[in-house]
Structures are given as C-alpha cells and as structure tokens.
Design an enzyme around this catalytic site. Structure first.
Site, PDB file in Angstrom:
ATOM      1  N   HIS A 115      -6.100  24.456  28.270  1.00  0.00           N
ATOM      2  CA  HIS A 115      -7.478  24.030  28.016  1.00  0.00           C
ATOM      3  C   HIS A 115      -7.720  22.561  28.375  1.00  0.00           C
ATOM      4  CE1 HIS A 115      -6.420  22.235  24.064  1.00  0.00           C
ATOM      5  NE2 HIS A 115      -5.454  23.107  24.187  1.00  0.00           N
TER       6      HIS A 115
ATOM      7  N   SER B 259     -12.590  23.632  20.591  1.00  0.00           N
ATOM      8  CA  SER B 259     -11.444  24.532  20.451  1.00  0.00           C
ATOM      9  C   SER B 259     -11.283  25.362  21.716  1.00  0.00           C
ATOM     10  CB  SER B 259     -11.643  25.439  19.239  1.00  0.00           C
ATOM     11  OG  SER B 259     -12.237  26.649  19.632  1.00  0.00           O
ATOM     12  N   LYS B 260     -10.127  26.018  21.807  1.00  0.00           N
ATOM     13  CA  LYS B 260      -9.827  26.829  22.992  1.00  0.00           C
ATOM     14  C   LYS B 260     -10.844  27.951  23.172  1.00  0.00           C
ATOM     15  CE  LYS B 260      -4.918  26.141  22.416  1.00  0.00           C
ATOM     16  NZ  LYS B 260      -3.579  26.594  22.644  1.00  0.00           N
ATOM     17  N   ARG B 261     -11.505  28.306  22.077  1.00  0.00           N
ATOM     18  CA  ARG B 261     -12.445  29.422  22.149  1.00  0.00           C
ATOM     19  C   ARG B 261     -13.836  28.997  22.612  1.00  0.00           C
ATOM     20  NH1 ARG B 261      -9.020  29.977  18.357  1.00  0.00           N
ATOM     21  NH2 ARG B 261     -10.171  28.634  16.957  1.00  0.00           N
ATOM     22  N   ASP B 262     -14.069  27.700  22.691  1.00  0.00           N
ATOM     23  CA  ASP B 262     -15.403  27.244  23.118  1.00  0.00           C
ATOM     24  C   ASP B 262     -15.614  27.503  24.593  1.00  0.00           C
ATOM     25  OD1 ASP B 262     -16.488  26.255  20.719  1.00  0.00           O
ATOM     26  OD2 ASP B 262     -15.176  24.501  20.843  1.00  0.00           O
TER      27      ASP B 262
END
Ligand code: GLU
Length: 462
Positions: free
Chosen positions: A17, A233-236
């Site tokens: 990321h 975060s990695k999920r953004d």
C-alpha cells in the site's frame, strides 16, 4: 561519518500500500541523497500470515516504482550483499546465536518455556488489576529516543519482555533489532506507528552493548476528507499500489506525489524530477505533522507527467490500457492508433480514460449522445450547416490539420458565420459527443471518406 545504511523492512502479509511505498521511498531517497546503501529486508517470521504472492508483490511494486535495492533478496538487477540472508525466515541461526549472547551475559533468562529480556534496575512486585495477577516491575529512568523527525521522545519501560516465545519463535522486536545490528543499519526510517516499539529496541541495543542507530519516524498518512477520518488503511480506496499499476499510472508521478506526503523541498514546488528530489531530500525536511492523502492531487500529478511523455512513449503506455479488453485490443492495430493518441494526449487526465475517450476513432458503432444532440440541434441552423459541411468535405484539402482548420474558417467567413456554428454539429455527427480533441484534428485523422460517411449518416437522421 561512515556510509549511510538504511533499510526497508516489509512483512509480506498483505497488499503493498501507499504507506509502505512511502516508507520505502523515504529510505531510498535518503540512501541516494547520501550515497548510502538501501537494503531490502523481508520480515517474514509470522509463518501463518506470510504469503509468497504478497512477497512477490513487494518485489514487483518496488521494481515498478523504480526503488531499486542495493542489498537484499536477489531479484533481477537488485539485491545481493554481504550481510544476508535478507529474509528473516532464513536467519534462525543468527537469532539463536544472539539469544545465547544475552543468556551468557545475564541479560536474558528462561521462564515458562519462553526467553525474557531482563531490564536493569530495582525490582518490586505489584498486583496488576487489569491482568489479575502479581507482576514484577523494574524501576528505571524513561528511555530517551532522540528522533530525527519527532525530536526528543521519552517512553517508560518497566517490565521484562519476551524475546523468544515458548513455541521457540523469536518475537518481532528481537529479530528486528538483531537484523539492524548485524546489517549495520545506521538510520531507521519507518512509520510513526513503530515509535512505541522503539524504547524496547533501544534497550535491546544497550543489552547487546551496541550504540542505537539514528531513528526517524515519519508521520502517518491520513485519509483525505471525503474518505472519512483517521489513518489511511489498506482498505481505503486508492490505498494499494497495485490499483495504480492496473490503472496505468506513471510510476515517476506516483513517486513524485509520495515524496510530498510528509516532505517538501523547502518551497512550494510540487512537480519535480526525481534527481532534484534526491538532491534536496533530507531528514530535517520531513514534516512532523501527519500527511493527508489526496487522490485528486495524485491524479493531477499523473496528468502532468502524461503530458510530458513523447508521442511514442504516450502511444506505448496507452496501448497497454487498450490491451486489457477484448473490444479495444484490436484498436491498437489500427493504422491511425498513434495519430489518435497524439491528438488525445493534451486532452486526457489519465490513461485509463483513453479507450472510452477515443472509441469513435476506431469504430462506426458509436452512440450519439441524446442530451448533447438535443442541445446542439436547438441552437442556430445545424441542419443547414451540416449540408454545407458535407459539400465542403467533398472538396477540401485533407492533407493536413492546419489546412483543414484554415479552410473551415474560410467556409464560415464566406457564410458570414463563425467556426463555432459548424463545430458543434460536426462534432456531434462524427463523434456522438461534445467533447474531444480539435474537430479539424479529428477530421484529419479520420480522413475524408470516413468523415463524409459520418456526416451524411447523421444528416439522414435529421
Ligand atoms: N516489518 C515492520 C513493518 O512491516 C517494519 C519494522 C521496521 O521498519 O522496523 O511494519
């Protein structure tokens, strides 16, 4: 001063990321700025969470971004070095030897099957309400970290801590420090989330009788306001490097943007060649305050780099995005592909929008936008203009765009009208829309036959 040795130490437990890329970049920049060594070390001791695919993603992403490592796992032209192995999973013997050293020096002991690091100081027992048991505490002054970015940081440590778990696996703090010692790392540049670990690391350094390196904890990356609050975060959306690779972003644009996430050249310049960033980058230039991720700014940076590509580079980069779909793949073989790309280059913001933006150049099967049609047909006398355009197209010289532009202006003048009176209806007829490159550029690339066919076809629908 001895040669700077910095390292990027990722764990292959997830996608690569933006935050990892920025940490890698700051280390790489510092190494290049100082003529030092950039080490890649793989922290893969967590057997359950590690994954070869994620490991390869680290190699691919760094290579794609141009962040070549001097020492580390050997991949392509990168890697090698005298301080290996560079994967923690291959360094078990080194860790064992260092546990032995601490045990022999009386700085470590065994308890409950685990090995503990022993703090130095007066000991006392206390009942811990939270853990519901009596624990041994150690009285000692706070650990001082002179951080190159954060300044002086003090942290309390008052309990011995495990360095090898009862299952025989050494813990993160321990292997991380041993690697930094044995790889002779001089500067530890890493995310601020590791600042809380650093007091333990400093104590371990002291336990081994080694002077700690320079620490430089770089600020967090926060979400952009439209993404919400807090740490990115990695999920953004927009957090993964892979996403930019798939969207055909240009690596130098990403590197330039990432360099500005927490660092600035001392003035308000933003777009800068990498050599200039290397020249100016230094740890005192890294900000203390958190950086905010801004996807729009990154896209804008990418556009600035796109505009600078030579026509050949632009066409090659664009072709890759057409290749990803069966519909658009054949377009790359069209004889006028490069010409279309040249026409589109100054107009587009990203490579990924190109297939859609230029589709009508490659197929007759394009849609006439109903809303645009309504608007265009409501103004002036488009039908009459189209009839004149058809006549004009049959006779005009199609050999160059400039000549076509000149001739269209003349047509307008001869009727006492403006260029614009012809442009909207012509664009609608030959592209189906109201945006795109210059209309005479489009005529030129399409050629007389196709331009005429499209104008006539549209005329019959009026
Ligand atoms: N493996 C750690 C991480 O991925 C890096 C620790 C360090 O840089 O010291 O966060």
């Amino acid at each position: 001063m001895s040669q700077v040795r910095v390292r990027f130490a990722p764990s292959p437990t997830g996608f690569f990321h933006i935050g990892s890329a920025r940490t890698a970049l700051f280390n790489w920049l510092y190494a290049r700025h100082t003529g030092g060594v950039f080490i890649l070390r793989i922290e893969d001791t967590d057997k359950e969470r590690n994954n070869e695919a994620f490991l390869n993603l680290i190699y691919d992403s760094l290579t794609w971004l141009g962040l070549n490592w001097d020492e580390g796992p050997k991949v392509g032209a990168c890697g090698g070095g005298d301080f290996g192995p560079y994967r923690q999973s291959d360094r078990g013997a080194i860790y064992k030897e260092h546990v032995g050293k601490l045990l022999a020096a009386g700085r470590a002991y065994e308890k409950d099957g685990a090995i503990w690091f022993k703090l130095l100081g007066e000991r006392y027992e206390i009942f811990d309400e939270h853990r519901k048991k009596t624990v041994t505490k150690v009285k000692m002054p706070p650990v001082v970290i002179e951080d190159r970015i954060r300044g002086r940081v003090e942290r309390m440590e008052d309990e011995d801590f495990v360095i090898v778990r009862s299952d025989g696996n050494p813990v993160f703090h321990f292997v991380n420090v041993i690697d930094d010692i044995t790889m002779q790392v001089t500067h530890i540049i890493r995310g601020e989330d590791h600042l809380s670990n650093t007091s333990k690391h400093v104590l371990l350094y002291e336990g081994f009788g080694v002077k700690p390196p320079v620490f430089a904890h770089i600020p967090l990356i926060l979400k952009s306001p439209e993404m919400g609050q807090g740490k990115m975060s990695k999920r953004d959306k927009g957090a993964l490097i892979e996403e930019y690779q798939q969207r055909h972003f240009l690596p130098p644009a990403i590197v330039n943007y990432l360099a500005l996430l927490g660092w600035n050249p001392g003035d308000d310049r933003e777009k800068m060649p990498i050599a200039e960033i290397v020249r100016l980058f230094d740890l005192p230039g890294v900000n203390q305050s958190n950086a905010k991720f801004d996807g729009k700014k990154l896209a804008n940076m990418n556009m600035l780099y796109l505009q600078e590509l030579s026509p050949v580079e632009f066409a090659t980069t664009s072709a890759a995005s057409f290749m990803t779909s069966v519909e658009t793949k054949p377009y790359t073989e069209a004889p006028h592909f490069s010409q279309v790309m040249q026409l589109a280059q100054p107009k587009v913001k990203s490579i990924e929008e190109l297939p859609g933006y230029t589709r009508y150049f490659f197929t007759e099967d394009f849609v006439i936008d109903a809303k645009v049609r309504e608007k265009v047909m409501a103004k002036g006398e488009p039908k009459a203009r189209l009839a004149e355009l058809i006549e004009w197209t049959r006779a005009v010289d199609f050999s160059g765009e400039a000549a076509l532009a000149e001739a269209l202006k003349k047509l307008a003048e001869s009727k006492g009208l403006g260029f614009g009176d012809y442009q909207a209806v012509a664009r609608l007829a030959v592209t189906g829309t109201n945006v795109g490159p210059s209309i005479t550029g489009i005529f030129h690339v399409l050629g007389r036959e196709r331009t005429l066919r499209r104008l006539e076809r549209f005329f019959t629908t009026l």
